[in-house]
Design a protein around this motif. Structure first.
Motif, mmCIF file in Angstrom:
data_model
loop_
_atom_site.group_PDB
_atom_site.id
_atom_site.type_symbol
_atom_site.label_atom_id
_atom_site.label_comp_id
_atom_site.label_asym_id
_atom_site.label_seq_id
_atom_site.Cartn_x
_atom_site.Cartn_y
_atom_site.Cartn_z
ATOM 1 N N LEU A 102 17.665 -76.373 108.181
ATOM 2 C CA LEU A 102 18.046 -77.776 108.326
ATOM 3 C C LEU A 102 16.904 -78.574 108.944
ATOM 4 C CD1 LEU A 102 21.742 -77.734 109.551
ATOM 5 C CD2 LEU A 102 20.836 -77.944 107.256
ATOM 6 N N LEU A 148 14.152 -79.284 106.576
ATOM 7 C CA LEU A 148 14.538 -80.347 105.650
ATOM 8 C C LEU A 148 14.385 -81.707 106.317
ATOM 9 C CD1 LEU A 148 17.703 -78.792 103.987
ATOM 10 C CD2 LEU A 148 15.393 -78.912 103.100
ATOM 11 N N VAL A 149 14.737 -81.760 107.603
ATOM 12 C CA VAL A 149 14.633 -83.005 108.342
ATOM 13 C C VAL A 149 13.191 -83.492 108.374
ATOM 14 C CG1 VAL A 149 14.717 -83.911 110.699
ATOM 15 C CG2 VAL A 149 16.711 -82.793 109.720
ATOM 16 N N ALA A 157 11.965 -86.048 105.874
ATOM 17 C CA ALA A 157 12.688 -87.307 105.811
ATOM 18 C C ALA A 157 11.715 -88.462 105.626
ATOM 19 C CB ALA A 157 13.482 -87.507 107.094
ATOM 20 N N TYR A 201 21.813 -96.466 101.205
ATOM 21 C CA TYR A 201 22.231 -95.149 100.744
ATOM 22 C C TYR A 201 22.741 -95.211 99.299
ATOM 23 C CZ TYR A 201 24.742 -90.650 101.008
ATOM 24 O OH TYR A 201 25.206 -89.375 100.806
ATOM 25 N N ALA A 202 22.245 -94.307 98.464
ATOM 26 C CA ALA A 202 22.698 -94.141 97.076
ATOM 27 C C ALA A 202 22.160 -95.183 96.094
ATOM 28 C CB ALA A 202 24.219 -94.051 96.966
ATOM 29 N N MET A 218 26.374 -87.491 85.896
ATOM 30 C CA MET A 218 26.104 -87.618 87.332
ATOM 31 C C MET A 218 24.809 -86.921 87.709
ATOM 32 S SD MET A 218 29.401 -87.210 89.703
ATOM 33 C CE MET A 218 30.674 -88.466 89.735
ATOM 34 N N ILE A 261 17.216 -90.945 93.389
ATOM 35 C CA ILE A 261 18.201 -91.576 94.266
ATOM 36 C C ILE A 261 17.578 -91.772 95.638
ATOM 37 C CG2 ILE A 261 19.314 -89.432 95.047
ATOM 38 C CD1 ILE A 261 22.019 -91.134 94.420
ATOM 39 N N ARG A 262 17.896 -92.889 96.293
ATOM 40 C CA ARG A 262 17.339 -93.204 97.616
ATOM 41 C C ARG A 262 18.463 -93.195 98.637
ATOM 42 N NH1 ARG A 262 11.781 -94.190 96.404
ATOM 43 N NH2 ARG A 262 11.887 -93.310 94.321
ATOM 44 N N ALA A 283 19.515 -92.289 102.947
ATOM 45 C CA ALA A 283 19.199 -91.875 104.312
ATOM 46 C C ALA A 283 18.011 -90.914 104.335
ATOM 47 C CB ALA A 283 20.416 -91.245 104.956
ATOM 48 N N GLY A 300 15.100 -80.248 98.395
ATOM 49 C CA GLY A 300 15.781 -79.759 97.201
ATOM 50 C C GLY A 300 16.158 -80.928 96.300
ATOM 51 N N PRO A 301 16.883 -80.626 95.214
ATOM 52 C CA PRO A 301 17.302 -81.697 94.320
ATOM 53 C C PRO A 301 18.370 -82.583 94.963
ATOM 54 C CG PRO A 301 18.157 -79.574 93.587
ATOM 55 C CD PRO A 301 17.258 -79.297 94.733
ATOM 56 N N GLY A 302 18.961 -82.132 96.064
ATOM 57 C CA GLY A 302 20.003 -82.929 96.708
ATOM 58 C C GLY A 302 19.467 -83.614 97.939
ATOM 59 N N ASP A 303 20.004 -84.774 98.263
ATOM 60 C CA ASP A 303 19.679 -85.424 99.529
ATOM 61 C C ASP A 303 20.882 -85.221 100.422
ATOM 62 O OD1 ASP A 303 17.950 -88.380 98.386
ATOM 63 O OD2 ASP A 303 17.811 -86.311 97.765
ATOM 64 N N TYR A 304 20.655 -84.939 101.674
ATOM 65 C CA TYR A 304 21.825 -84.870 102.538
ATOM 66 C C TYR A 304 21.944 -86.199 103.182
ATOM 67 C CZ TYR A 304 18.319 -83.996 106.031
ATOM 68 O OH TYR A 304 17.231 -84.107 106.822
#
Lengths: 207, 126
Positions: free
Chosen positions: B12, B15-16, B19, B26-27, B67, B114-115, B117, B122-126
């Protein structure tokens, strides 16, 4: 005990690196408290004053473009909506349920009602985190069954392997959470069910 | 704390590290596969604005948007033909495509994606 001290070494090391590389995040004393475990997520959230910037100042819209000034600033749209800790910093579930927003369920028919399906799925979590409750009702208010079934989840309890790692990589719940729906930093929204005695026992055995 | 948990915490935090210090809403989605190469600013599609007016289901089921950013062949020809954004931006459900600069409003050089926070690697943003 050894692992814990190791963890703290990692925490201190990474914290130091964060301090060096991203001073922008730590603009006030409030932000500079020591980092502890996964709270790091919240530490790195935009300070309140920097949230929901107007398009002309959000770093992606071109302020010299004429159309940009015509776009709605998010703060204006969000002012009557209940706040949240992350994402758009508004609680979309409450906003919808209280009728503060009335998004259409059909492109052109404003009166079409959502097909809401009320079934909670509890997923027991190994370890100390509270169990996950997946609520169908709050999802089907926004989504169609086919948005999840069968591509993301086989519609049968226990047929799906889900882990936090997958979610962080943008799979399973992470297809939406972390991109458009509230992000992964809001642990408690998903991990919402306290473990009963039985769960706690399994937990002790795991450790 | 088990080794797995430890690894998880470490992951984690890594990943931070990546940033991005930009607080785009967001989104928000940047679409710039062809726009800039054809002399137009990148397009910015705001999820927050549209989800106040439409449920996810309208676009992602009824209108057929996949999606996954970049997986829909959105281009200006199709939009003018009434597909993709043009299913609504047709002067009927929403204002028409003549207002180029409301959609083509991005800073030059933005990459499609996608933009929001914080961004993970990875391919996902948390």
């Amino acid at each position: 005990m050894k692992l814990i001290s190791l963890k703290w070494k990692a925490v201190v090391g990474v914290t130091a690196m964060v301090f060096v590389t991203t001073p922008l995040f730590f603009s006030s004393a409030e932000d500079a408290k020591p980092v502890g475990g996964v709270n790091t997520f919240n530490r790195l959230m935009a300070p309140k004053s920097e949230r929901n910037q107007p398009p002309s100042n959000d770093g992606i819209h071109d302020p010299t473009n004429e159309g940009t000034s015509l776009l709605l600033p998010p703060k204006e749209a969000f002012k009557d909506m209940p706040p949240a800790q992350a994402g758009n910093f508004v609680d979309w579930v409450q906003s919808l349920q209280k009728g503060l927003i009335k998004p259409r369920y059909d492109r052109s028919n404003p009166n079409e009602e959502a097909v809401v399906f009320d079934l909670d799925i509890v997923r027991e979590v190994k370890g100390t985190m509270p169990d996950v409750v997946y609520p169908h009702d709050r999802h089907t208010q926004w989504l169609d069954c086919s948005n999840c079934h069968p591509d993301i989840f086989i519609p049968e309890k226990g047929k799906n392997q889900i882990s936090m790692a997958q979610i962080l990589m943008g799979q399973k719940c992470g297809v939406c959470h972390g991109k458009v729906a509230f992000p992964v930093s809001d642990c408690r929204k998903c991990h919402s069910k306290k473990k009963d005695g039985k769960g706690a026992a399994t937990d002790t055995k795991k450790k | 704390m088990t080794p797995l948990r430890l690894l998880y915490v470490a992951l984690l935090m890594v990943l931070v590290m990546v940033a991005v210090p930009v607080w785009a809403e967001y989104a928000d989605v940047v679409l710039n596969r062809n726009a800039e190469a054809n002399g137009m600013r990148p397009v910015i599609y705001p999820h927050w604005f549209h989800r106040i007016r439409f449920r996810c289901k309208v676009c992602h089921s009824e209108l057929g948007f996949e999606m996954r950013v970049g997986s829909n062949n959105i281009n200006m020809g199709e939009i003018l033909d009434g597909k993709y954004c043009g299913m609504c931006h047709n002067g009927d459900v929403a204002w028409s495509t003549e207002f180029c600069d409301r959609c083509h409003s991005g800073l030059p050089g933005l990459a499609t994606g996608i933009r929001g926070a914080s961004k993970s690697s990875g391919p996902g943003d948390y």
